[in-house]
Design a protein around this motif. Structure first.
Motif, PDB file in Angstrom:
ATOM      1  N   ASN A   1     -13.353   6.966   3.496  1.00 48.41           N
ATOM      2  CA  ASN A   1     -12.410   6.564   2.457  1.00 48.41           C
ATOM      3  C   ASN A   1     -11.455   7.685   2.083  1.00 48.41           C
ATOM      4  O   ASN A   1     -11.773   8.871   2.191  1.00 48.41           O
ATOM      5  CB  ASN A   1     -13.176   6.087   1.218  1.00 48.41           C
ATOM      6  CG  ASN A   1     -13.930   4.794   1.490  1.00 48.41           C
ATOM      7  OD1 ASN A   1     -13.401   3.895   2.138  1.00 48.41           O
ATOM      8  ND2 ASN A   1     -15.161   4.707   1.017  1.00 48.41           N
TER       9      ASN A   1
ATOM     10  N   SER B   1       0.813  -1.226   0.000  1.00 48.97           N
ATOM     11  CA  SER B   1       0.000   0.000   0.000  1.00 48.97           C
ATOM     12  C   SER B   1       0.840   1.267   0.000  1.00 48.97           C
ATOM     13  O   SER B   1       0.407   2.307   0.497  1.00 48.97           O
ATOM     14  CB  SER B   1      -0.953   0.011   1.210  1.00 48.97           C
ATOM     15  OG  SER B   1      -1.802  -1.106   1.180  1.00 48.97           O
TER      16      SER B   1
ATOM     17  N   PHE C   1     -10.342   0.154   5.460  1.00 51.46           N
ATOM     18  CA  PHE C   1     -10.847  -1.219   5.538  1.00 51.46           C
ATOM     19  C   PHE C   1     -11.289  -1.544   6.955  1.00 51.46           C
ATOM     20  O   PHE C   1     -11.213  -0.696   7.854  1.00 51.46           O
ATOM     21  CB  PHE C   1      -9.763  -2.207   5.085  1.00 51.46           C
ATOM     22  CG  PHE C   1      -8.471  -2.119   5.870  1.00 51.46           C
ATOM     23  CD1 PHE C   1      -8.189  -3.017   6.886  1.00 51.46           C
ATOM     24  CD2 PHE C   1      -7.530  -1.129   5.598  1.00 51.46           C
ATOM     25  CE1 PHE C   1      -7.019  -2.940   7.607  1.00 51.46           C
ATOM     26  CE2 PHE C   1      -6.344  -1.044   6.316  1.00 51.46           C
ATOM     27  CZ  PHE C   1      -6.091  -1.951   7.323  1.00 51.46           C
TER      28      PHE C   1
ATOM     29  N   LYS D   1      -9.691  -7.114  -5.337  1.00 53.25           N
ATOM     30  CA  LYS D   1      -9.645  -7.671  -3.983  1.00 53.25           C
ATOM     31  C   LYS D   1     -10.859  -7.201  -3.192  1.00 53.25           C
ATOM     32  O   LYS D   1     -11.105  -6.006  -3.049  1.00 53.25           O
ATOM     33  CB  LYS D   1      -8.365  -7.210  -3.288  1.00 53.25           C
ATOM     34  CG  LYS D   1      -8.156  -7.800  -1.889  1.00 53.25           C
ATOM     35  CD  LYS D   1      -7.003  -7.103  -1.170  1.00 53.25           C
ATOM     36  CE  LYS D   1      -5.712  -7.230  -1.934  1.00 53.25           C
ATOM     37  NZ  LYS D   1      -4.602  -6.534  -1.244  1.00 53.25           N
ATOM     38  N   GLU D   2     -11.644  -8.153  -2.691  1.00 56.39           N
ATOM     39  CA  GLU D   2     -12.728  -7.865  -1.748  1.00 56.39           C
ATOM     40  C   GLU D   2     -12.398  -8.582  -0.447  1.00 56.39           C
ATOM     41  O   GLU D   2     -12.050  -9.766  -0.462  1.00 56.39           O
ATOM     42  CB  GLU D   2     -14.084  -8.332  -2.293  1.00 56.39           C
ATOM     43  CG  GLU D   2     -14.720  -7.384  -3.276  1.00 56.39           C
ATOM     44  CD  GLU D   2     -14.000  -7.317  -4.606  1.00 56.39           C
ATOM     45  OE1 GLU D   2     -13.739  -6.195  -5.109  1.00 56.39           O
ATOM     46  OE2 GLU D   2     -13.679  -8.390  -5.148  1.00 56.39           O
ATOM     47  N   THR D   3     -12.537  -7.886   0.670  1.00 56.20           N
ATOM     48  CA  THR D   3     -12.061  -8.445   1.932  1.00 56.20           C
ATOM     49  C   THR D   3     -12.726  -7.732   3.112  1.00 56.20           C
ATOM     50  O   THR D   3     -13.491  -6.791   2.934  1.00 56.20           O
ATOM     51  CB  THR D   3     -10.520  -8.337   2.005  1.00 56.20           C
ATOM     52  OG1 THR D   3     -10.055  -9.000   3.177  1.00 56.20           O
ATOM     53  CG2 THR D   3     -10.058  -6.897   1.978  1.00 56.20           C
TER      54      THR D   3
ATOM     55  N   ALA E   1     -14.370  -4.104   2.265  1.00 58.10           N
ATOM     56  CA  ALA E   1     -13.335  -3.298   1.608  1.00 58.10           C
ATOM     57  C   ALA E   1     -13.056  -3.877   0.234  1.00 58.10           C
ATOM     58  O   ALA E   1     -13.073  -5.099   0.045  1.00 58.10           O
ATOM     59  CB  ALA E   1     -12.060  -3.288   2.445  1.00 58.10           C
ATOM     60  N   SER E   2     -12.815  -2.992  -0.736  1.00 57.14           N
ATOM     61  CA  SER E   2     -12.580  -3.440  -2.103  1.00 57.14           C
ATOM     62  C   SER E   2     -11.701  -2.446  -2.841  1.00 57.14           C
ATOM     63  O   SER E   2     -11.797  -1.236  -2.613  1.00 57.14           O
ATOM     64  CB  SER E   2     -13.918  -3.581  -2.841  1.00 57.14           C
ATOM     65  OG  SER E   2     -13.708  -3.809  -4.228  1.00 57.14           O
ATOM     66  N   ASP E   3     -10.848  -2.969  -3.719  1.00 59.29           N
ATOM     67  CA  ASP E   3     -10.138  -2.101  -4.659  1.00 59.29           C
ATOM     68  C   ASP E   3     -10.639  -2.344  -6.082  1.00 59.29           C
ATOM     69  O   ASP E   3     -10.071  -1.832  -7.043  1.00 59.29           O
ATOM     70  CB  ASP E   3      -8.624  -2.288  -4.563  1.00 59.29           C
ATOM     71  CG  ASP E   3      -8.157  -3.680  -4.975  1.00 59.29           C
ATOM     72  OD1 ASP E   3      -8.990  -4.501  -5.428  1.00 59.29           O
ATOM     73  OD2 ASP E   3      -6.958  -3.964  -4.846  1.00 59.29           O
TER      74      ASP E   3
ATOM     75  N   LEU F   1      -7.763   0.411  -1.094  1.00 60.88           N
ATOM     76  CA  LEU F   1      -9.019  -0.178  -0.641  1.00 60.88           C
ATOM     77  C   LEU F   1      -9.968   0.921  -0.178  1.00 60.88           C
ATOM     78  O   LEU F   1      -9.562   1.823   0.551  1.00 60.88           O
ATOM     79  CB  LEU F   1      -8.777  -1.147   0.516  1.00 60.88           C
ATOM     80  CG  LEU F   1      -8.028  -2.447   0.217  1.00 60.88           C
ATOM     81  CD1 LEU F   1      -7.658  -3.145   1.522  1.00 60.88           C
ATOM     82  CD2 LEU F   1      -8.860  -3.376  -0.661  1.00 60.88           C
TER      83      LEU F   1
ATOM     84  N   ASP G   1      -5.429   2.955   1.805  1.00 58.80           N
ATOM     85  CA  ASP G   1      -6.237   1.779   2.117  1.00 58.80           C
ATOM     86  C   ASP G   1      -7.132   2.059   3.313  1.00 58.80           C
ATOM     87  O   ASP G   1      -6.652   2.420   4.396  1.00 58.80           O
ATOM     88  CB  ASP G   1      -5.332   0.581   2.448  1.00 58.80           C
ATOM     89  CG  ASP G   1      -4.795  -0.099   1.204  1.00 58.80           C
ATOM     90  OD1 ASP G   1      -5.415   0.039   0.136  1.00 58.80           O
ATOM     91  OD2 ASP G   1      -3.746  -0.757   1.304  1.00 58.80           O
TER      92      ASP G   1
END
Length: 646
Positions: free
Chosen positions: A387, A71, A393, A338-340, A353-355, A363, A391
């Motif tokens: 946001n 990051s 999250f 990426k979803e997390t 969280a997602s990018d 994220l 990142d």
């Protein structure tokens, strides 16, 4: 002279060959570190070579990735930029990461340019389509901003602190702050110490006391993070490196991944620490979250079947503690990115969280609505308060107090990741409470146990409830939207009421009085009207019987069973939208589908006839090209059960 020149050329050539060999040797050394996920060390090696003018596409990819995976988006943007100077014919992931890095470094215009190229070249990538569908995403993010009061959580260190869970006036989180003995080792990926679980007391306003290392067998010499406790406090799920009982597991590439573990509280101690049965040495599972009823576990994973780098999954928890089969939450929420860090509330919302969804960089935190059939829709970015270009999250919120926590490596923090507390001062959606009491229409007696179902104005089921001991029901609904509310009670005629919610927050009362089911019918009457059945509902353009349709057909079935000589003619009608031929064919299929359902449930075929009439028997003005409201069109979309013999 010629010999002298030739000798000089040979010496120069040898010098550059040796120099090139020396640089390539260093790159090879960096590659070994990169392949071992030692990104901090790989960066040092690669940059020594790159800063001396050595250019190599593969090196620039890995150098950009090493920064991106930590990051550090300034470094990622720099080296991805060098890659694109050399060659733009690269894999889609580098376009997307370069755009994300550019957004994170404050260059959205160039980021959007790269995304335009990304979408043009890789049309099958959902992230490009999401970008195209939300081309004004920055305006949407701005509209969702200004809704939070945010403060430092008061538990941060100069190291990484992230991932919170609140349980019984304590906050639990992961931290890399333990540097206090010789056995502590740094993680080569981030260059920081391994994380353990910590806790601190908190009050009603989120203020914290002294931070303590969580003294239990949960912490090991490797990573632990993101614990979630059951309501009774007897079970905890948490993330840990593949390590149990002193043994470290590795995948085929000899890399230790992360897994979700479970432990139970026995005599005040956490015992029975074991990985969950759907884990594997060859993929990661992480960041567990429980549904409010604790029957479903949500988590992030890159297991086979994953759409992107990591997807969100759910799995049922059986009453005996065993598990069902992991289920991917689908393409509406999961992307090629990426979803997390999922978090689920009792308002059927899932925060994550997602990018991969359009955001500010790195994220971002998003929220989606969980529909009754388990799908995710209406995904929105939480806005520019939560946001940032970095990142953001691990968002969690108490739906009642609207207080919560999130983690971020945004500028101005104490460490590489920090925990922030917040108060949400304005809901993302304008929500009202729709409530009322179900009563007997004749004498006003309350009717507890009545089933109440909430539908959209398109008759999509949104929620259901059973009236409590006071006959009361309640649903959260969105401001400004129209709904249909259906009330049902044995021995009473089902009633359906339409209502439009005001466009401001508050409460809307909708009492419903049911009449005793004492209607009398004769030949020529519509049996459906006796039960308040306006139509048998089907999915759009489909003819298969839906669940709520079957509920109404059960009433028709009961009358036919009680009256064995009764015969029905079943007629299906549509509105005028779509072509005449299409409507006629669709309505006919639906009429036949209704007849087949009754036959399959024991009614003889010679007691039933039916036909679809399409748009030939409209009950109002709403013919082709006549402006009509949705409610007027719905009057024409009806089902009739005409009694032809008794």
């Amino acid at each position: 002279m010629k010999n002298s020149i030739l000798l000089s050329l040979i010496l120069v050539s040898a010098f550059f060959s040796l120099k090139s060999y020396s640089q390539q040797s260093k790159v090879n050394s960096g590659d070994k570190k990169y392949d071992q996920y030692a990104y901090i060390n790989a960066i040092k090696t690669y940059e020594k070579v790159a800063n001396k003018g050595y250019k190599n596409e593969d090196m620039f990819k890995k150098l950009g990735n090493s920064y991106y995976f930590n990051s550090e988006f300034d470094g990622a943007a720099k080296w991805y930029g060098e890659l694109f100077v050399m060659n733009t014919n690269v894999e889609p992931e580098y376009y997307y990461r370069y755009a994300q890095a550019l957004k994170s470094t404050g260059d959205p215009a160039k980021a959007n340019k790269i995304m335009d190229e990304f979408n043009a070249k890789f049309k099958n990538d959902a992230r490009g389509q999401l970008y195209q569908d939300n081309v004004n995403y920055l305006d949407k993010i701005k509209a969702n901003s200004g809704r939070y009061k945010i403060e430092d959580a008061g538990i941060n260190s100069k190291y990484s602190d992230y991932g919170t869970f609140v349980y019984k006036n304590k906050i639990y989180f992961a931290s890399a702050r333990d540097t206090g003995n010789f056995s502590q080792r740094k993680h080569k990926w981030t260059g920081e110490y391994f994380t353990n679980i910590y806790d601190a007391d908190i009050d009603a306003d989120g203020n914290t006391s002294k931070v303590n290392k969580f003294k239990s067998g949960l912490n090991s010499k490797f990573h632990e993070a993101t614990p979630v406790f059951t309501k009774d406090g007897k079970t905890v799920y948490f993330t840990r490196n593949n390590y149990v009982e002193g043994k470290k597991g590795k995948d085929a590439n000899k890399v230790t991944l992360v897994k979700i573990y479970r432990a139970t509280l026995e005599n005040g101690k956490w015992e029975n620490i074991a990985e969950l049965p759907f884990n594997s040495n060859n993929y990661s599972t992480a960041h567990p979250a429980l549904s409010p009823d604790e029957n479903t576990l949500y988590f992030a994973s890159d297991m086979p079947g994953t759409i992107g780098q990591s997807d969100l999954y759910k799995i049922s928890i059986n009453s005996n503690g065993s598990f069902g089969t992991p289920e991917n939450l689908g393409k509406t929420i999961n992307t090629e990115g990426k979803e997390t860090f999922p978090f689920v509330t009792n308002e059927n919302e899932i925060y994550f969280a997602s990018d991969g969804h359009p955001g500010l960089g790195g994220l971002d935190v998003f929220v989606g609505q969980i529909t009754p059939d388990g799908k995710i829709d209406d995904i929105q970015n939480l806005g520019g308060d939560i946001n940032s270009s970095k990142d953001d999250f691990a968002y969690s919120i108490d739906p009642v107090s609207r207080r919560g926590y999130f983690s971020s490596n945004k500028d101005g923090g104490l460490g590489s990741d920090d925990i922030y507390k917040f108060l949400e001062t304005k809901r993302l959606k304008c929500i009202q409470e729709l409530y009322g009491v179900i009563t007997d229409a004749e004498n006003g007696t309350i009717l507890p146990g009545s089933k109440v179902t909430l539908y959209s104005n398109q008759m999509e089921m949104k929620n259901s409830a059973v009236a409590d001991a006071s006959g009361r029901y309640s649903f959260p609904v969105e401001c400004g939207k129209s709904y249909n509310v259906r009330a049902e009670k044995e021995d009473y005629t089902t009633k359906e009421v339409s209502i439009t919610i005001e466009k401001t927050t508050g409460k809307t009362e909708l009492p419903i009085a049911l009449e005793k089911a004492t209607c009398k019918v004769t030949v020529g009457d519509d049996l459906g009207k006796c039960f308040g059945i306006k139509m048998i509902y089907f999915d759009l353009d489909k003819s298969n019987i839906r669940t709520e349709a079957a509920i109404d057909l059960e009433k028709i079935l009961a009358v036919l069973n009680d009256n064995p000589t009764m015969k029905l003619d079943i007629r299906s009608h549509t509105d005028s939208r779509a072509t005449f031929k299409y409507n006629e064919a669709l309505s006919d299929r639906r009429a036949k589908s209704t007849i087949n359902w009754l036959i399959q449930n024991g009614i003889k075929a010679n007691r039933l006839t039916g036909k679809g009439y399409g748009e030939t028997q409209l009950v109002n003005k709403c013919a082709d090209d006549v402006p009509c409201t949705e409610a007027e069109h719905q009057e024409n979309r009806r089902s009739e059960f005409i009694i032809i013999a008794l």
